[in-house]
Design a protein around this motif. Structure first.
Motif, PDB file in Angstrom:
ATOM      1  N   SER A  39       0.854  -1.186   0.000  1.00  0.00           N
ATOM      2  CA  SER A  39       0.000   0.000   0.000  1.00  0.00           C
ATOM      3  C   SER A  39       0.895   1.243   0.000  1.00  0.00           C
ATOM      4  O   SER A  39       0.984   1.964   0.995  1.00  0.00           O
ATOM      5  CB  SER A  39      -0.908  -0.021   1.230  1.00  0.00           C
ATOM      6  N   HIS A  40       1.585   1.470  -1.101  1.00  0.00           N
ATOM      7  CA  HIS A  40       2.577   2.538  -1.194  1.00  0.00           C
ATOM      8  C   HIS A  40       2.630   3.058  -2.618  1.00  0.00           C
ATOM      9  O   HIS A  40       1.873   2.608  -3.484  1.00  0.00           O
ATOM     10  CB  HIS A  40       3.949   2.011  -0.762  1.00  0.00           C
ATOM     11  N   ASP A  41       3.525   4.003  -2.849  1.00  0.00           N
ATOM     12  CA  ASP A  41       3.637   4.573  -4.189  1.00  0.00           C
ATOM     13  C   ASP A  41       4.963   4.245  -4.874  1.00  0.00           C
ATOM     14  O   ASP A  41       5.461   4.999  -5.690  1.00  0.00           O
ATOM     15  CB  ASP A  41       3.403   6.089  -4.143  1.00  0.00           C
ATOM     16  N   LEU A  42       5.513   3.073  -4.558  1.00  0.00           N
ATOM     17  CA  LEU A  42       6.687   2.617  -5.294  1.00  0.00           C
ATOM     18  C   LEU A  42       6.257   2.317  -6.732  1.00  0.00           C
ATOM     19  O   LEU A  42       5.092   2.011  -6.998  1.00  0.00           O
ATOM     20  CB  LEU A  42       7.275   1.359  -4.647  1.00  0.00           C
ATOM     21  N   GLU A  43       7.189   2.386  -7.647  1.00  0.00           N
ATOM     22  CA  GLU A  43       6.866   2.184  -9.067  1.00  0.00           C
ATOM     23  C   GLU A  43       6.210   0.832  -9.339  1.00  0.00           C
ATOM     24  O   GLU A  43       5.380   0.720 -10.231  1.00  0.00           O
ATOM     25  CB  GLU A  43       8.113   2.350  -9.936  1.00  0.00           C
ATOM     26  N   VAL A  44       6.574  -0.186  -8.585  1.00  0.00           N
ATOM     27  CA  VAL A  44       5.981  -1.504  -8.812  1.00  0.00           C
ATOM     28  C   VAL A  44       4.463  -1.443  -8.621  1.00  0.00           C
ATOM     29  O   VAL A  44       3.705  -2.082  -9.355  1.00  0.00           O
ATOM     30  CB  VAL A  44       6.627  -2.588  -7.923  1.00  0.00           C
ATOM     31  N   GLU A  45       4.008  -0.645  -7.660  1.00  0.00           N
ATOM     32  CA  GLU A  45       2.577  -0.527  -7.396  1.00  0.00           C
ATOM     33  C   GLU A  45       1.919   0.497  -8.318  1.00  0.00           C
ATOM     34  O   GLU A  45       0.842   0.250  -8.859  1.00  0.00           O
ATOM     35  CB  GLU A  45       2.341  -0.154  -5.928  1.00  0.00           C
ATOM     36  N   LYS A  46       2.561   1.642  -8.512  1.00  0.00           N
ATOM     37  CA  LYS A  46       1.994   2.649  -9.417  1.00  0.00           C
ATOM     38  C   LYS A  46       1.858   2.095 -10.830  1.00  0.00           C
ATOM     39  O   LYS A  46       0.857   2.326 -11.502  1.00  0.00           O
ATOM     40  CB  LYS A  46       2.850   3.915  -9.414  1.00  0.00           C
ATOM     41  N   GLY A  47       2.880   1.356 -11.260  1.00  0.00           N
ATOM     42  CA  GLY A  47       2.832   0.758 -12.592  1.00  0.00           C
ATOM     43  C   GLY A  47       1.747  -0.296 -12.713  1.00  0.00           C
ATOM     44  O   GLY A  47       1.102  -0.424 -13.756  1.00  0.00           O
ATOM     45  N   ARG A  48       1.528  -1.054 -11.660  1.00  0.00           N
ATOM     46  CA  ARG A  48       0.450  -2.050 -11.669  1.00  0.00           C
ATOM     47  C   ARG A  48      -0.895  -1.362 -11.851  1.00  0.00           C
ATOM     48  O   ARG A  48      -1.730  -1.800 -12.643  1.00  0.00           O
ATOM     49  CB  ARG A  48       0.453  -2.854 -10.366  1.00  0.00           C
ATOM     50  N   GLN A  49      -1.085  -0.251 -11.170  1.00  0.00           N
ATOM     51  CA  GLN A  49      -2.340   0.492 -11.289  1.00  0.00           C
ATOM     52  C   GLN A  49      -2.517   1.095 -12.674  1.00  0.00           C
ATOM     53  O   GLN A  49      -3.638   1.222 -13.158  1.00  0.00           O
ATOM     54  CB  GLN A  49      -2.407   1.577 -10.208  1.00  0.00           C
TER      55      GLN A  49
END
Length: 128
Positions: A39-49
């Protein structure tokens, strides 16, 4: 699910995690929880979104590899100073998934407190 792949590396038992019960600042516990569950804004998560290919979710700081939890915890140069301060040497070398998993599942309260502080300061530094 790929999002839960990381969590399954270190979350082996269905029970309340020790760090949630430690007498430390709430902000520290929240930072570690965010890192652990994605639940963060690392690229792995932002890119998934954004439905971006995983290999394109590169760290904006070092531009070397995918910015994921492993990368910020053990590899990215931006966090070297706080890593030395908060992550015990046995978890910094060798840099591999085994030490990463051991760090995130450490039974040592002292180690977990330092990990919470690392996560907190990493998110602060990252968002400057």
């Amino acid at each position: 699910m790929p999002k839960l792949e990381l969590y399954s590396l270190f979350k082996l038992k269905l029970e309340t995690e020790n760090y949630l019960l430690l007498d430390i600042r709430r902000e520290y516990r929240v930072a570690l929880a965010r890192l652990r569950v994605g639940s963060h804004d690392l690229e792995v998560e932002k890119g998934r979104q954004r439905k971006q290919r995983r290999e394109d979710r590169i760290c904006k700081i070092c531009n070397v590899e995918i910015e994921n939890e492993y990368h910020v915890l053990l590899k990215c140069g931006l966090y070297d100073d706080i890593r030395v301060t908060y992550i015990e040497v046995q978890y910094r070398t060798p840099r591999n998934l085994y030490t990463f998993s051991n760090l995130l599942s450490s039974p040592s309260d002292a180690c977990v407190v330092k990990l919470c502080k690392f996560a907190y300061h990493m998110f602060l530094l990252r968002n400057l």
